[in-house]
Design an enzyme around this catalytic site. Structure first.
Site, short mmCIF file in Angstrom:
data_model
loop_
_atom_site.label_atom_id
_atom_site.label_comp_id
_atom_site.label_asym_id
_atom_site.label_seq_id
_atom_site.Cartn_x
_atom_site.Cartn_y
_atom_site.Cartn_z
N LYS A 9 8.08 -6.06 3.84
CA LYS A 9 8.58 -5.34 3.30
C LYS A 9 8.31 -5.13 1.57
O LYS A 9 8.84 -6.60 1.38
CB LYS A 9 9.95 -5.31 3.66
CG LYS A 9 10.58 -3.91 3.85
CD LYS A 9 11.90 -4.15 4.53
CE LYS A 9 12.64 -2.36 3.71
NZ LYS A 9 13.99 -2.24 4.03
N ASN A 191 7.09 -8.14 -5.01
CA ASN A 191 6.44 -8.79 -5.41
C ASN A 191 6.86 -10.12 -4.98
O ASN A 191 6.80 -11.51 -5.22
CB ASN A 191 5.52 -9.03 -6.66
CG ASN A 191 4.61 -7.87 -6.33
OD1 ASN A 191 4.79 -7.48 -5.97
ND2 ASN A 191 4.82 -7.27 -7.78
N ARG A 192 8.09 -10.01 -4.06
CA ARG A 192 9.18 -11.18 -3.40
C ARG A 192 9.76 -12.09 -4.90
O ARG A 192 10.23 -13.41 -4.65
CB ARG A 192 8.55 -12.71 -2.48
CG ARG A 192 7.39 -11.94 -1.53
CD ARG A 192 8.91 -11.52 -1.06
NE ARG A 192 8.32 -11.64 0.90
CZ ARG A 192 8.33 -10.30 1.27
NH1 ARG A 192 8.00 -9.05 0.55
NH2 ARG A 192 8.10 -9.72 2.52
N LEU A 193 10.08 -11.54 -5.81
CA LEU A 193 10.47 -11.97 -6.47
C LEU A 193 11.53 -11.50 -7.04
O LEU A 193 12.24 -10.71 -7.71
CB LEU A 193 9.56 -11.89 -8.23
CG LEU A 193 8.03 -12.59 -9.05
CD1 LEU A 193 7.89 -11.62 -10.29
CD2 LEU A 193 8.05 -13.60 -8.29
N HIS A 194 12.66 -12.15 -6.03
CA HIS A 194 13.94 -11.18 -5.90
C HIS A 194 14.55 -12.21 -6.64
O HIS A 194 14.58 -13.51 -7.56
CB HIS A 194 14.42 -12.10 -4.46
CG HIS A 194 13.55 -11.45 -3.09
ND1 HIS A 194 12.35 -10.53 -3.74
CD2 HIS A 194 12.47 -12.55 -2.56
CE1 HIS A 194 11.87 -10.33 -1.99
NE2 HIS A 194 11.94 -11.86 -1.07
#
Length: 214
Positions: A9, A191-194
């Site tokens: 997601k 982009n999973r750069l949370h």
């Protein structure tokens, strides 16, 4: 074997920046909690995972309902003789976590648990429906029991015993206050750069704020 590698997601709903956060984590928790209640479409926004270290040395997590939070910390109620209660009696270090999936947010709290004052437990117990009060008395929480009928028969017996009588809180049931020493806020980002912002208690009043790599 089930391959879940394609379960993905993209998180794109919000951001968490140092320029828009308070100095105290309880204020940010308050903001996120009520934003989730108002906008998140989550039925039990106060559902949290409570993780303890058991008497067997293993961690154990279970979902419990948060019943109050304020500047002191987070309060929930349970049976003090349960597996959870015995674990906290031996090691009061605890971790609470909230995952509000519709908001793409998570909060992880490390803290020290202590029993609430008896008057606080009494007042909350008195606010509960009679069925819930009797359930707290009936259930020897975490103990092995012979059958469900064992509980149901015990409940019927207590219903007769307490008919038209006031039901008082049993001494083995009450609240815990978790005083936080670390609170991490996680906001999903593309982009999973949370975004991960951690508050760590430095003394009784001051918090150190740091950004963690995702």
């Amino acid at each position: 074997m089930s391959d879940l590698s394609n379960y993905r997601k993209s998180y794109e709903k919000s951001e968490l920046l140092e320029t828009n956060i308070p100095e105290d984590p309880m204020n940010l928790f308050h903001r996120w909690f009520y934003e989730t209640e108002d906008l998140g479409g989550i039925e039990e926004v106060n559902a949290m995972t409570v993780s303890t270290i058991g008497l067997d040395g293993f961690p154990k997590a279970r979902v419990v309902l948060l019943k109050k939070f304020n500047e002191e910390g987070f309060i929930f109620y349970t049976n003090y003789n349960s597996e959870k209660g015995k674990a906290l009696a031996q090691n009061p270090h605890v971790c609470l976590s909230f995952f509000w999936h519709s908001m793409e947010r998570q909060v992880i709290i490390k803290g020290i648990a202590e029993k609430t004052a008896e008057i606080i437990s009494d007042n909350y117990f008195d606010s509960r429906p009679d069925g819930s009060k009797l359930g707290a008395i009936v259930s020897p929480q975490s103990d092995v029991i012979p059958s469900r009928e064992f509980l149901e028969q015990h409940l019927k017996s207590l219903e007769k015993e307490f008919e038209n009588k006031e039901i008082h809180r049993p001494k083995h049931w009450g609240g815990y206050l978790v005083k936080p020493i670390s609170v991490e806020f996680w906001q999903g980002r593309p982009n999973r750069l949370h975004d991960r912002i951690r508050y760590q208690l430095q003394d009784d009043y001051n918090w150190k704020i740091e950004r963690l790599s995702p």
